[in-house]
Design a protein around this motif. Structure first.
Motif, PDB file in Angstrom:
ATOM      1  N   CYS A 258       0.815  -1.208   0.000  1.00  0.00           N
ATOM      2  CA  CYS A 258       0.000   0.000   0.000  1.00  0.00           C
ATOM      3  C   CYS A 258       0.853   1.264   0.000  1.00  0.00           C
ATOM      4  O   CYS A 258       0.362   2.353  -0.243  1.00  0.00           O
ATOM      5  N   ARG A 259       2.142   1.123   0.287  1.00  0.00           N
ATOM      6  CA  ARG A 259       3.101   2.244   0.291  1.00  0.00           C
ATOM      7  C   ARG A 259       2.775   3.298   1.334  1.00  0.00           C
ATOM      8  O   ARG A 259       3.310   4.402   1.262  1.00  0.00           O
ATOM      9  N   TYR A 260       1.873   2.979   2.246  1.00  0.00           N
ATOM     10  CA  TYR A 260       1.596   3.987   3.259  1.00  0.00           C
ATOM     11  C   TYR A 260       2.867   4.243   4.068  1.00  0.00           C
ATOM     12  O   TYR A 260       3.191   5.372   4.419  1.00  0.00           O
TER      13      TYR A 260
ATOM     14  N   VAL B   4       5.879   3.989   3.006  1.00  0.00           N
ATOM     15  CA  VAL B   4       6.835   4.747   2.190  1.00  0.00           C
ATOM     16  C   VAL B   4       6.610   6.227   2.405  1.00  0.00           C
ATOM     17  O   VAL B   4       7.535   7.023   2.570  1.00  0.00           O
ATOM     18  N   ILE B   5       5.323   6.591   2.435  1.00  0.00           N
ATOM     19  CA  ILE B   5       4.997   7.998   2.621  1.00  0.00           C
ATOM     20  C   ILE B   5       5.220   8.402   4.073  1.00  0.00           C
ATOM     21  O   ILE B   5       5.660   9.504   4.361  1.00  0.00           O
TER      22      ILE B   5
ATOM     23  N   TRP C 227       1.746   8.193  -4.358  1.00  0.00           N
ATOM     24  CA  TRP C 227       0.298   8.316  -4.287  1.00  0.00           C
ATOM     25  C   TRP C 227      -0.274   9.261  -5.330  1.00  0.00           C
ATOM     26  O   TRP C 227      -1.365   9.763  -5.164  1.00  0.00           O
TER      27      TRP C 227
ATOM     28  N   LEU D 275      -3.060  -1.531  -4.727  1.00  0.00           N
ATOM     29  CA  LEU D 275      -2.132  -2.317  -3.915  1.00  0.00           C
ATOM     30  C   LEU D 275      -1.182  -3.126  -4.786  1.00  0.00           C
ATOM     31  O   LEU D 275      -1.530  -3.585  -5.871  1.00  0.00           O
TER      32      LEU D 275
END
Ligand code: SF4
Ligand code: SF4
Ligand code: SF4
Ligand code: SF4
Lengths: 257, 739, 321
Positions: A92-94, A96-97, C25, C84
């Motif tokens: 989800c790369r959350y 990463v952020i 994002w 995802l």
């Protein structure tokens, strides 16, 4: 026990060996670099500062990336290392952020071409798929080489002292700018360095309590240039010397001829 | 359980010497790291580690090939080794018969591992025309050390074996911290920093330790000789010299005093564009806090006053008595295997050979054993074809020599050239035959880089790709075909011969098989001898092996050759002072001394991991200077001089002297097509350098001090592939995959 | 300086020395996050507004609520999952497979969304009975009330969680503020109001007047909120200031001025103010136009905010940042 690293900004030469060592150690995909070097080059009008900050995951005590992770793929180990379970991560790369230090990389397909794009994989890469498989679609970062630490500790080796239990980047650094050890032990090499050379962390105001410290000082000014006995005798390399140990005095003489 | 195997070897990715531990699994190299049980304690740099990407690198040369188009067209056809070697040997034999052996040139690159082979091949053929980059890298240093001390090899003693580490260290135009090039190893240097009192960096550009050193001097490129003279002036004025050493062991002390009298700190400050305090401070540190070492960088040897610059620096060492003291400049006692260069020195260079050396009549210090490449270029262009057959190994003369346009034109005129290399590059494209060489992971050889205190072993870890062969094998095969009595049946015989003076396990001569297991033959710790001049080491009753028996501030030998016997300062051929008119048009002093830790000269731009660190050749300007000329960080800029212009990426960098542009040297693009010699004209600073103004002693051109101007390149001027490909950073160069 | 050049290679001199914008994002596949967030705002906004009209305009409330629910169920959630790296592992984020909801806003978001969808579907059935059913008894009404409250609460949570998720990022000072969730919530509700007018036009129920008057106020509140937000960010840190600059003057300025300010706020506001003063309801065409503008505004807002998420450089000593 909490593993930590002290990075000596005075000694680092920006040689990039730590990056290369990590790439080999973990068969890193072509466009992924776990440790990075950051150049700080400033001139405030009086003083020029040319520095290199080697950065890698800080293994934060209070890690925002772990808190952010919706799958608990990112987790904190007993020994302070923040690890990622790549079988759980759903990309989800959350994290990463959320990592305020930007130490995480999402492994997309684009970051994972062959080492020689448009050519066949090298044998090293193919072997890597077996020995250290990376999962495209998940997030990666420096893991303090916990594979090495775990394997070493099983053999009763001491991380930071014994090479086989120490991170690859630490081992390869030529000026010995990287030191590894236990932050919880006040007598460890890292604790001493932090104390004696006033170690600091990056962005302490984030409150994440990094386990990677930095020290900075001026070179030169050492009080004595006397060589300690080990250096004089070269005791640590003496056994490598002159091939089949011929009688030593002969040696100098022979070359004089 | 997979089959794991560990092989120990020695790295040669720079001049090398670091111990290497390679792990193989099922025959595949899966890991490279430093060998902890070696002289370098298990450390390695990015170049050495990334060697792993030489393996299965699709751009490697795999087979001998011959050029079927015109030179530089890149049309190649695979041939057999026999055909390749026989053709080369036949050409050599024919040249010897028809024109004499001196019409054969043997050339090499920076010389890692093959120095002694090129020299032996040249001498065994009877030609003195070896072409090496020595005259712009290392030779002047050795020659001048030899002139002054009688012994050509002075090294910095960073080891503490004599009980002391250097108290004052000078890094003069040198970044020893990023590679073990020239003659020292970075590992030892950086360890010694824990004991240093004064660290002095002399460099117009901040190297890694500059801003944390005790003193950082930024001289205008090309004026280092004046700085050295100025420091000596201070030492004389303030009577700081080492009385004991000077009184007993030196020659020409008073004459030198006379010579440096003019070079007051004020004058030096004007010449070098530095504060005069820097001269005084440096001199005091150097002369008072002894012992000390000066690490000289080859940028000083890429200047047309290099002879005198190095002479002045050597005198500076003597004045402070920093010779042969523990922790100062020392010549090493060699390991029991002896001087490995005897392998070529044992074939004497005859007067006949000497008389035919190109440039030998002019450059009486430099062109006595090797030819002056710039003179050769001029003669080839003049059409008198002094070279008929050119056997080239490794080096990229097209890239590192001054005035690229002329070099290319000259080399295209050579009747027959062969080139041996790992990859296709400019020199390979100019050749008629290319031979594929093995990487250090793929060969057995004796490692030696100038007589350090040790030699080491390269052990073959894996098979080379295709039909690539080791340099040693290639030289031996050529040698065998042309002058069989001087070469060996097998490579192993040749290796045995080189180390025969060592003692084997059975007490007999050391054999390669045993040495390769033991890895090192060296001499250190208590075995090293200091103060050799106070013993019979060099001379009965003590003294230096010079004509006067002393350390020679003044050299009568130089005088007899027609040179000034004392160091003199001369401006670079093109500089704000020597060519003020030119300076008006080209208002920046340019140097090409910028080296990155992950490239070694022209190499490694085709190694993805290393290329990832810096895609484009980069030049640096001080932010204020950049502003003055309207260029910005990240721009691709034109750097223009009287002879042409090149493009590099601009980085503003506060660590560089204002008014100086520092360009990356030795750049070509492996990914660019053969036509245009792999983009050698795009970014290589030597497009701008001149081969007309040469050092009188060594024939070295001004590669690191010239004039230029800078302006932004327009988008439409960035057509080459290398500027366009965003996806990969670099595009795959010529590959043999489908051959 | 171009704050948003994504580097393929590691460049010692650029990476995190200069402020760099986040790309995960918003670029490439990251666009899905943006779309998901937009549908999240539109969907939750519409649903919330719809239940507000549940009594007075049951038909519009049913259709509006349904559309909002669909926005979440069919667009937002699947878009998020599609983004995802390993979509089929989506179940790993919610209990009992993970306890991540204790700390992770993202995990909470997924839980909220799913609960909302659950309660929402029940409420919609009830609402449908009320709107169409001849026999709407008190029991149905009461149940509807209960589920409205339940679904409404989780709808609000769903609407605000992404704001919280973003504001949790210390790395991006522009987002790292408590105002963000509210900007998103209010903007979502305003969007919902606009959309419900559309629904109202179709179902023929006269809610446009009420919606218009609330919209007018909300739009003004929103404009003020955005201004406060930007001013606040501008003074909060140099990096956030840079984000503001980038938003109002940089590469995405057109999104800000055209999308957010003009289409998202000014045009709908002018239309509704004009209709207020002329005391006439705006024509159908004009209304549709206003709704479209408003929706474009919703897309623009999320895009702009995501796009100028600039990381704070890593080195504390790097002066000026
Ligand atoms: S290996 Fe050591 S010296 Fe080299 S860049 Fe890394 S930390 Fe710096
Ligand atoms: S540095 Fe970043 S990735 Fe590493 S533990 Fe801290 S927050 Fe997590
Ligand atoms: S990308 Fe993976 S590790 Fe990172 S937060 Fe998402 S699930 Fe966790
Ligand atoms: S500690 Fe290990 S994983 Fe982390 S940067 Fe160093 S080598 Fe890479």
């Amino acid at each position: 026990m909490r593993w930590g690293m002290v990075i000596d900004l005075a000694k680092c030469t920006r040689c990039h060996a730590c990056v290369a060592a990590c790439r080999i150690e973990h068969f890193l995909p072509l466009r992924v670099t776990w440790p990075r070097l950051i150049a700080l080059e400033t001139d405030n009008g009086y003083d020029v500062d040319v520095s290199t900050y080697p950065v890698r995951c800080n293994q934060c005590k209070d890690a925002p990336c772990v808190d952010a992770c919706p799958t608990q793929a990112s987790y904190k180990r007993e020994d302070g290392i923040v690890a990622i379970d790549h079988d759980k991560c759903f990309g989800c790369r959350y994290c990463v952020i959320a990592c305020p230090y930007q130490n995480r990389t999402y492994l997309s397909r684009k970051r994972n071409p062959n080492y020689f794009p448009e050519h066949a994989q090298t044998r090293f890469e193919k072997m890597g798929k077996k020995l250290y498989p990376h999962q495209v679609g998940t997030t990666e970062k420096c893991n303090f080489c916990h594979e090495r630490i775990d394997a070493g500790r099983e053999k009763d080796l001491k991380p930071g002292i014994d090479r086989d239990a120490t991170p690859a980047c630490v081992n390869t650094c030529q000026p010995r700018a990287l030191t590894f050890g236990d932050l919880d032990d006040p007598n460890s090499n890292v604790s001493k360095l932090i104390r004696e050379k006033s170690g600091f962390v990056l962005h302490s105001e984030y409150g994440t309590e990094p386990s990677v410290y930095y020290i900075d000082y001026k070179l030169g000014g050492n009080p004595s240039n006397k060589a300690p006995v080990e250096a004089q005798t070269g005791s640590h390399i003496q056994h490598l010397s002159t091939v089949y140990a011929p009688s030593k005095p002969k040696l100098a003489k022979k070359n004089a001829d | 359980m997979a089959n794991r195997e560990v092989v120990y070897s020695t790295c040669k990715s720079c001049h090398g010497g670091c111990g290497v531990k390679v792990t193989k699994e099922d025959g595949v190299v899966v890991h490279i790291e430093g060998n902890p049980d070696s002289l370098t304690g298990g450390t390695m740099c990015s170049k050495g580690l990334s060697s792993i990407q030489h393996i299965d690198n699709p751009y490697r040369l795999k087979y001998p090939m011959k050029q079927v188009g015109k030179k530089g067209e890149g049309k190649w056809e695979r041939i057999s080794w026999d055909e390749a070697l026989d053709t080369i040997a036949d050409k050599m034999k024919a040249a010897i018969k028809d024109y004499g052996p001196h019409t054969i040139a043997i050339s090499q690159g920076t010389g890692r591992g093959y120095n002694r082979y090129t020299m032996r091949l040249a001498r065994s053929l009877g030609t003195g025309n070896a072409i090496t980059p020595g005259y712009v890298c290392h030779s002047p240093r050795l020659g001048l050390y030899a002139l002054v001390t009688g012994y050509g090899r002075l090294y910095c003693d960073y080891h503490g074996w004599g009980g002391e580490f250097p108290k004052t260290q000078i890094m003069w135009a040198k970044q020893l911290e990023i590679s073990s090039a020239d003659s020292e190893m970075c590992y030892w240097y950086m360890r010694s920093l824990d004991y240093v009192k004064n660290l002095i960096i002399i460099d117009p550009r901040a190297s890694a330790y500059a801003t944390r050193a005790n003193l950082w001097i930024q001289p205008r490129p090309g004026t280092d000789c004046a700085l050295a003279l100025g420091m000596m002036n201070v030492i004389y004025e303030e009577e700081l010299w080492d009385k004991e050493f000077v009184d007993n062991w030196t020659f020409g002390f008073e004459e030198l005093r006379e010579r440096v009298k003019d070079f007051t700190p004020e004058k030096v400050s004007d010449i070098c564009w530095i504060p005069k305090e820097h001269v005084i401070e440096a001199a005091r540190m150097w002369a008072i806090d002894t012992p000390g070492t000066i690490q000289v960088g080859s940028s000083l040897e890429r200047q047309a006053n290099c002879g005198h610059t190095l002479r002045a620096i050597t005198c500076l060492m003597g004045l402070a008595g920093n010779i042969e003291r523990p922790g100062s400049m020392v010549s090493w006692v060699l390991p029991d295997t002896g001087l490995i260069e005897d392998f070529n020195l044992e074939l004497p260079i005859t007067d006949e050979m000497k008389s035919k050396i190109i440039g030998g009549d002019r450059f009486k210090m430099g062109a006595t054993r090797t030819c002056n490449p710039d003179t050769m270029v001029k003669r080839l262009l003049a059409g008198d074809a002094p070279i008929k057959v050119w056997f080239s190994v490794g080096g990229q003369q097209i890239v590192h020599m001054a005035n690229t346009k002329e070099v290319v034109a000259a080399i295209e005129r050579v009747e027959f050239m062969s080139h041996t290399d790992l990859f296709m590059g400019p020199m390979a494209e100019a050749a008629d035959i290319v031979l594929p060489a093995a990487h250090w992971l793929e060969l057995d050889d004796v490692y030696d880089m100038h007589p350090r205190f040790m030699i080491e072993a390269h052990n073959k870890v894996i098979e080379p790709p295709g039909e690539a062969m080791s340099d040693a094998w290639i030289f031996n095969e050529i040698g065998k075909r042309v002058v069989p009595d001087k070469w060996w049946d097998t490579v192993e015989d040749m290796l045995d011969y080189q180390i025969r003076r060592g003692e084997g396990p059975d007490g007999g001569p050391l054999k390669w098989k045993d040495f390769s297991e033991k890895l090192v033959s060296g001499c250190w710790g208590p075995d090293q001898v200091y103060y050799k001049y106070k013993t019979d080491f060099w001379r009965e009753g003590g003294g230096f092996p010079t004509p006067s028996g002393k350390f020679e501030f003044k050299s009568n030998h130089l005088e007899s050759l027609g040179y000034d016997p004392l160091p003199v300062y001369a401006e670079p051929g093109e500089s704000p002072v020597s060519t003020p008119d030119l300076f008006k048009e080209y208002p920046l002093v340019m140097s090409s001394g910028y080296r990155q830790p992950f490239y070694f000269l022209g190499q490694y731009r085709n190694i993805p991991w290393l290329r990832s660190f810096m895609e484009f050749p980069t030049c640096q300007l001080h932010p204020e200077t950049a502003k003055l000329y309207g260029v910005e960080d990240g721009d691709i800029v034109w750097i223009e001089g009287p002879r042409g212009r090149i493009r590099q990426k601009l980085r503003t960098f506060p660590g560089i002297k204002r008014g100086v542009l520092m360009a990356t040297a030795n750049c070509f693009y492996p990914e660019e097509p053969a036509k245009g010699y792999h983009g050698v004209f795009i970014s290589n600073p030597n497009v701008l350098t001149s081969n007309d103004h040469l050092d009188p002693m060594y024939g070295s051109p001004d590669l690191t001090c010239l004039l230029c101007k800078v302006y932004k390149a327009k988008d439409e001027e960035l057509k080459e592939e290398v500027f366009r490909n965003e996806e990969y950073g670099f595009v795959p160069p010529h590959s043999q995959e489908d051959m | 300086m171009n704050a948003r050049t994504p580097r393929q290679w590691m460049v010692t001199h650029e990476w995190m020395i200069k402020p760099m914008a986040q790309v995960e994002w918003i670029e490439g596949k990251g666009l899905l996050v943006w779309l998901a967030e937009v549908f999240s705002a539109l969907g939750t906004g519409l649903y919330l507004v719809a239940i507000f009209f549940s009594q007075s305009h049951p038909l519009a409330a049913f259709w509006g609520g349904l559309l909002g629910w669909i926005g979440i169920a069919v667009f937002k959630l699947p878009l998020h999952l599609a983004y995802l790296g390993k979509p089929w592992r989506f179940w790993r984020s919610f209990p009992p497979f993970s306890n991540a909801w204790k700390t992770s806003w993202f995990a909470r978001g997924i839980v909220f969304t799913m609960i909302f969808l659950g309660f929402g579907v029940v409420q919609l059935v009830l609402q449908g009975i009320i709107a169409y059913g001849a026999t709407a008894g008190a029991g149905v009404d009461a149940a509807n009330w209960i589920f409205m409250i339940l679904a409404g609460v989780f709808c609000v949570l769903t609407a605000v969680y992404c704001g919280f998720a973003m504001s949790y990022c210390k790395s991006v000072p522009f987002w790292n503020t408590g105002l963000l969730p509210f900007v998103f919530l209010i903007m979502g509700v305003a969007d919902g109001l606009a959309l419900i007018m559309g629904v109202g036009m179709v179902t023929g129920q006269e809610l446009i007047g009420t919606a218009e008057s609330v919209t007018r106020i909300l739009l003004i509140v929103n404009a003020l909120l955005i201004i406060t937000y930007l001013i606040n960010a501008n003074y909060q840190s140099t990096t956030a200031e840079l984000s503001v600059k980038e938003l109002v003057r940089g590469h995405v300025a057109w999104v800000f001025w055209l999308g957010i300010v003009l289409l998202g706020i000014l045009v709908p506001l002018v239309i509704s103010v004009v209709s207020y003063f002329t005391e006439q309801e705006a024509s159908t065409g004009l209304l549709i136009f206003a709704i479209c503008c408003h929706t474009v505004g919703a897309f623009s807002l999320k895009y702009g905010v995501l796009k100028v998420g600039i990381y704070r450089p890593i080195l504390p000593k790097a002066h000026a940042y």
